[in-house]
Design an enzyme around this catalytic site. Sequence first.
Site, PDB file in Angstrom:
ATOM      1  N   HIS A  73      54.721  29.125  56.094  1.00  0.00           N
ATOM      2  CA  HIS A  73      55.276  30.465  55.899  1.00  0.00           C
ATOM      3  C   HIS A  73      54.124  31.456  55.916  1.00  0.00           C
ATOM      4  O   HIS A  73      52.959  31.073  56.123  1.00  0.00           O
ATOM      5  CB  HIS A  73      56.066  30.541  54.589  1.00  0.00           C
ATOM      6  N   GLY A 130      52.556  32.930  53.668  1.00  0.00           N
ATOM      7  CA  GLY A 130      51.494  32.643  52.706  1.00  0.00           C
ATOM      8  C   GLY A 130      50.424  31.754  53.311  1.00  0.00           C
ATOM      9  O   GLY A 130      49.217  31.986  53.131  1.00  0.00           O
ATOM     10  N   HIS A 131      50.849  30.723  54.051  1.00  0.00           N
ATOM     11  CA  HIS A 131      49.887  29.869  54.744  1.00  0.00           C
ATOM     12  C   HIS A 131      49.120  30.672  55.800  1.00  0.00           C
ATOM     13  O   HIS A 131      47.898  30.557  55.937  1.00  0.00           O
ATOM     14  CB  HIS A 131      50.596  28.703  55.442  1.00  0.00           C
ATOM     15  N   GLU A 148      46.099  30.867  45.653  1.00  0.00           N
ATOM     16  CA  GLU A 148      46.033  30.928  44.194  1.00  0.00           C
ATOM     17  C   GLU A 148      47.364  30.624  43.527  1.00  0.00           C
ATOM     18  O   GLU A 148      47.418  30.508  42.304  1.00  0.00           O
ATOM     19  CB  GLU A 148      45.526  32.303  43.744  1.00  0.00           C
ATOM     20  N   ASP A 184      48.835  27.850  43.584  1.00  0.00           N
ATOM     21  CA  ASP A 184      48.507  26.572  42.954  1.00  0.00           C
ATOM     22  C   ASP A 184      47.123  26.716  42.311  1.00  0.00           C
ATOM     23  O   ASP A 184      46.153  26.078  42.739  1.00  0.00           O
ATOM     24  CB  ASP A 184      48.520  25.449  43.988  1.00  0.00           C
ATOM     25  N   GLN A 205      45.387  23.591  40.975  1.00  0.00           N
ATOM     26  CA  GLN A 205      44.917  22.781  42.102  1.00  0.00           C
ATOM     27  C   GLN A 205      43.637  23.375  42.684  1.00  0.00           C
ATOM     28  O   GLN A 205      42.692  22.647  43.001  1.00  0.00           O
ATOM     29  CB  GLN A 205      45.994  22.725  43.181  1.00  0.00           C
ATOM     30  N   ARG A 214      59.224  25.612  49.044  1.00  0.00           N
ATOM     31  CA  ARG A 214      60.403  25.232  48.258  1.00  0.00           C
ATOM     32  C   ARG A 214      61.458  26.338  48.234  1.00  0.00           C
ATOM     33  O   ARG A 214      62.625  26.063  47.943  1.00  0.00           O
ATOM     34  CB  ARG A 214      59.987  24.885  46.829  1.00  0.00           C
TER      35      ARG A 214
END
Length: 282
Positions: A34, A36-37, A150, A152, A155, A189
């Site tokens: 999406h 964001g990626h 950010e 995650d 992570q 998700r």
Amino acid sequence: MEIFRDKKTLTDYVERQKEMGKRIGFAPTMGALHQGHLSLYEIANIENDLVISSIFVNPTQFNNPDDLTKYPRNTERDIKLLENTGIVDAVYLPEVKDLYPEGLKSKSFNFDGLENEMEGKSRPGHFDGVGTVVEELLRQVKPDNAYFGEKDYQQLAIIEKLVEQLKLPVKIHGVAIYREENGLAMSSRNERLSHFQRDAAKVIHETLVKVNDWFRIMTIPEINKRVKDIFDDERGMTLEYFEIADETTLKKTDFFYKDKKHRAFIVVNVGTVRLIDNLHLD
């Protein structure tokens, strides 16, 4: 755009690019791409000569087998999306054997306790799975710079610790959360949400914005209660956890310390979809 489906062809390509002195920017993903990626690749394109993506749904970081089964997969769509950006030079689509040559089993890591906070409490072994696959990808792609969102945040902190402990020659960059128009953190998700749920889930980010305001005038126990009350009143949503933590150690705090940086973390289940978000507190 080059497409590599095994370790050998990828590493040969990387070696050729390194010999030509190319700086490599890399952002690994689990697909279902999406905006964001894509924001990771936009930044990588500015700071590097070459941009590489990877798509691999990592089985060892899923505690819930049902969650792994339901994780959205559409590799052909993802490849088309990457091609259309015009800035991604190569995508790596490894098989399990390329990343787990000795069988599908995680290494065991000690991330100085970062792995035991928040997500680590409810998802034992999750960050061992993340560490195993990210280490192997970084060793194969050999990027100069690697980019992680950010959203995650835990992570991201763990990957920074991984690189520090293993002395890997790569700089890790955290990229700001990319949000939908209503403020919902963009996530693969989100595709599993109904239109109504997707709109209602904006309350997650709205709550974090309120927390940032409350942080200046209330105690943390008072804030915790207010957040709980908000989600007690939200039909179809369950608050899994909310914590205000030290940004460096990720340990939960019950008091504001002027010499430390703080961040609010939240996990909410919207129906059967688990959504995470966070916000730095001024």
